[in-house]
Write a protein that holds these residues in place. Sequence first.
Motif, PDB file in Angstrom:
ATOM      1  N   GLU A 143       0.848  -1.186   0.000  1.00 29.05           N
ATOM      2  CA  GLU A 143       0.000   0.000   0.000  1.00 29.05           C
ATOM      3  C   GLU A 143       0.881   1.232   0.000  1.00 29.05           C
ATOM      4  O   GLU A 143       2.025   1.179   0.450  1.00 29.05           O
ATOM      5  CB  GLU A 143      -0.881   0.011   1.248  1.00 29.05           C
ATOM      6  N   PHE A 144       0.313   2.352  -0.456  1.00 24.85           N
ATOM      7  CA  PHE A 144       1.095   3.590  -0.506  1.00 24.85           C
ATOM      8  C   PHE A 144       1.649   3.923   0.875  1.00 24.85           C
ATOM      9  O   PHE A 144       2.783   4.366   1.028  1.00 24.85           O
ATOM     10  CB  PHE A 144       0.236   4.738  -1.034  1.00 24.85           C
ATOM     11  N   SER A 145       0.813   3.695   1.900  1.00 28.96           N
ATOM     12  CA  SER A 145       1.221   4.070   3.249  1.00 28.96           C
ATOM     13  C   SER A 145       2.434   3.283   3.745  1.00 28.96           C
ATOM     14  O   SER A 145       3.059   3.667   4.717  1.00 28.96           O
ATOM     15  CB  SER A 145       0.051   3.885   4.222  1.00 28.96           C
ATOM     16  N   LEU A 147       6.373   6.541  -7.805  1.00 27.62           N
ATOM     17  CA  LEU A 147       5.439   5.454  -8.092  1.00 27.62           C
ATOM     18  C   LEU A 147       4.735   5.702  -9.417  1.00 27.62           C
ATOM     19  O   LEU A 147       4.449   4.765 -10.160  1.00 27.62           O
ATOM     20  CB  LEU A 147       4.406   5.315  -6.973  1.00 27.62           C
ATOM     21  N   LEU A 164       4.613   3.048 -12.329  1.00 32.04           N
ATOM     22  CA  LEU A 164       3.309   2.563 -12.742  1.00 32.04           C
ATOM     23  C   LEU A 164       3.047   2.850 -14.214  1.00 32.04           C
ATOM     24  O   LEU A 164       2.649   1.970 -14.976  1.00 32.04           O
ATOM     25  CB  LEU A 164       2.237   3.235 -11.874  1.00 32.04           C
ATOM     26  N   GLN A 174      -2.013  -1.390 -10.425  1.00 31.49           N
ATOM     27  CA  GLN A 174      -2.856  -1.141  -9.270  1.00 31.49           C
ATOM     28  C   GLN A 174      -3.650  -2.388  -8.949  1.00 31.49           C
ATOM     29  O   GLN A 174      -4.243  -2.999  -9.834  1.00 31.49           O
ATOM     30  CB  GLN A 174      -3.843  -0.021  -9.589  1.00 31.49           C
ATOM     31  N   SER A 175      -3.676  -2.760  -7.681  1.00 31.59           N
ATOM     32  CA  SER A 175      -4.518  -3.887  -7.308  1.00 31.59           C
ATOM     33  C   SER A 175      -5.662  -3.411  -6.435  1.00 31.59           C
ATOM     34  O   SER A 175      -6.542  -4.176  -6.070  1.00 31.59           O
ATOM     35  CB  SER A 175      -3.709  -4.956  -6.582  1.00 31.59           C
ATOM     36  N   GLY A 176      -5.672  -2.141  -6.130  1.00 32.03           N
ATOM     37  CA  GLY A 176      -6.747  -1.593  -5.325  1.00 32.03           C
ATOM     38  C   GLY A 176      -6.480  -0.117  -5.131  1.00 32.03           C
ATOM     39  O   GLY A 176      -5.483   0.403  -5.630  1.00 32.03           O
ATOM     40  N   ARG A 177      -7.356   0.534  -4.390  1.00 30.00           N
ATOM     41  CA  ARG A 177      -7.136   1.958  -4.144  1.00 30.00           C
ATOM     42  C   ARG A 177      -5.883   2.115  -3.298  1.00 30.00           C
ATOM     43  O   ARG A 177      -5.757   1.513  -2.245  1.00 30.00           O
ATOM     44  CB  ARG A 177      -8.344   2.534  -3.421  1.00 30.00           C
ATOM     45  N   ASN A 178      -4.938   2.916  -3.807  1.00 30.03           N
ATOM     46  CA  ASN A 178      -3.674   3.158  -3.103  1.00 30.03           C
ATOM     47  C   ASN A 178      -2.883   1.879  -2.846  1.00 30.03           C
ATOM     48  O   ASN A 178      -2.043   1.844  -1.951  1.00 30.03           O
ATOM     49  CB  ASN A 178      -3.897   3.873  -1.759  1.00 30.03           C
ATOM     50  N   THR A 179      -3.182   0.845  -3.626  1.00 27.19           N
ATOM     51  CA  THR A 179      -2.480  -0.423  -3.431  1.00 27.19           C
ATOM     52  C   THR A 179      -1.909  -0.870  -4.756  1.00 27.19           C
ATOM     53  O   THR A 179      -2.575  -0.783  -5.786  1.00 27.19           O
ATOM     54  CB  THR A 179      -3.468  -1.493  -2.911  1.00 27.19           C
ATOM     55  N   TYR A 180      -0.676  -1.343  -4.723  1.00 26.59           N
ATOM     56  CA  TYR A 180       0.012  -1.681  -5.971  1.00 26.59           C
ATOM     57  C   TYR A 180       0.664  -3.032  -5.839  1.00 26.59           C
ATOM     58  O   TYR A 180       1.038  -3.453  -4.748  1.00 26.59           O
ATOM     59  CB  TYR A 180       1.068  -0.616  -6.300  1.00 26.59           C
TER      60      TYR A 180
END
Lengths: 303, 253
Positions: free
Chosen positions: A226-228, A258, A262, A270-276
């Motif tokens: 995740e981005f975080s 990123l 990307l 991307q595999s989800g919101r804010n997730t890679y």
Amino acid sequence: MSAELSRIYDYKDDTAFYLSQLYTLYSPQIVWPDQLKDLGYKAFPDPKFEGDDQVYKPDMVAYSDYGDVQYIDVLHIGDKSQIDDIEARISSDMAQMEAYSSISDEMLNEYLSHHGEEVDPQINELVALVTEELYSDYRETIKRESSNSDIIVWEIKSGDFSEIVKREGKHANLDLDDAIDQGATPYPNSSEVLLVTRDTDISVIKYEFSRQLITYCARENKQEFEFSEVDEMLIQKEPPILWQLTEHERRGYWQQCLHTLLNRFSLIEQSGRNTYRWKPKAFINEPRHQKSIIDDIREGLGL
Amino acid sequence: MSEKFTLQIDRQILRSSLRSIKKVVSGDDELELDLNLLATSDESIKLYVRRFSDLQILYEFTDGPGVNVAVEDPWKLVFSSEVLVDVINKASSDRIQLSFTRDRLDIQFRQDWFSEPTSVNIPVFRESEFQPPISRDDFKKVGEVGTEPLVDNLKVMETISPEVEFELEDGNFRVKASDIVQGEAKAIKKFDSSPTVSTFSYLYAIKPIRYFLSSIDADTAIMYVAPDGSLKLSTDEPEKRSEMLLGKRIRTS
């Protein structure tokens, strides 16, 4: 490390190099003879002072319990062919340093509080760190501006070991004045304590970012993130990239890095919101494969 | 062997249903798909796939112009669908008949020139256990969504993020996608009639919604939401009821 980097781009001719050399005189990370920290000095590279609608960004701030504060700028001109009038450029760069006199005690302590520090400022000093080349070619201009704007000048001389020595002006703290008058020797492998600054070419930052991220994820077998989590993953490296900036400031860089991974290199998706997650072709644990991906990135970034 | 149930159906209807099921559940990956079939005494055949408890796509066939259902014995089975899908894709007739016996599937279709329907008989294999369809009574109607406009919007939003937020507030239905790196996108629709749900905001994977809505012929689908954030989209076409249940995504960031 720095040898490797100088193959990639002209690291030796970059503000980050000189700043890192200077910083080794203050860094708590290393033990080295005649450091200014032994005189009670602390320093932070790439500070940012905000107040009254203004933002000030000297290359470094240093201070001691004595209450003397130095706002330091590295004066260096990378690609001389780009500049028509170097003297005018030196003059204006130095004159602009006068703006740092507007940095209030509150702004200074507001910044230092992020590092858990504070100081009771008694006197503010402006210091220009000039390269050996500039000082020898433009000595008169530098002396003049130093006198006009009350700027103390330190020169960094290159060699197998660099040396930083005071050339113009006088410090309020006599211990500091003596020490820098005699000359101080930075720790040679300074990239170990400071690798890139906020002004370093973004391509270099992207390269270092990618290298660190790929290495970390391969080692930890981390297919998705995740981005975080990004900030924490990059802090693993010694030294952490852009450690000297606040986490909030680093975020902006991670976004940009990123974005490149990307959209430009298509190594993550991307595999989800804010997730890679790493695309299959990127995520292989073999060191040789990792290396070839990292080399491709370096080439793609023009380094 | 006695047949448990028989389904005569337009090949196109069956083909698009099977294709939609596969796309919604496995997306662009090549996954093996076990289909559940449930034939009940009210002369309906449900064809569906469940993925854990967060996704179900279901088609219910009942008598109609393109469909004929005959249920001898209420029966349930689960079977691996690859061969069936291949046969359906390759047969070129307009209509197909599927008959299920205890452990075999009989597929018949008419081919000109031949005297009798071509018959394909395949053993029923399965990887998984039969699961009854998820059926809940806690879904509340939100409103009617225009299938094509929503699909078009979701296609665009997918460039921003693979996940979309559906939000309802004061009669405004918002569709939002956001990603720290890629940016943001949003669209709003004011519902004319007030929905039975007041306010909600949940995150869903875009692909299943997009694939499901693309497979529907109808212009609109009805959207429902449950207290736990599960989404239901359904539509009634003459002999086929299409329904998708989708659990919300849980993210920390």
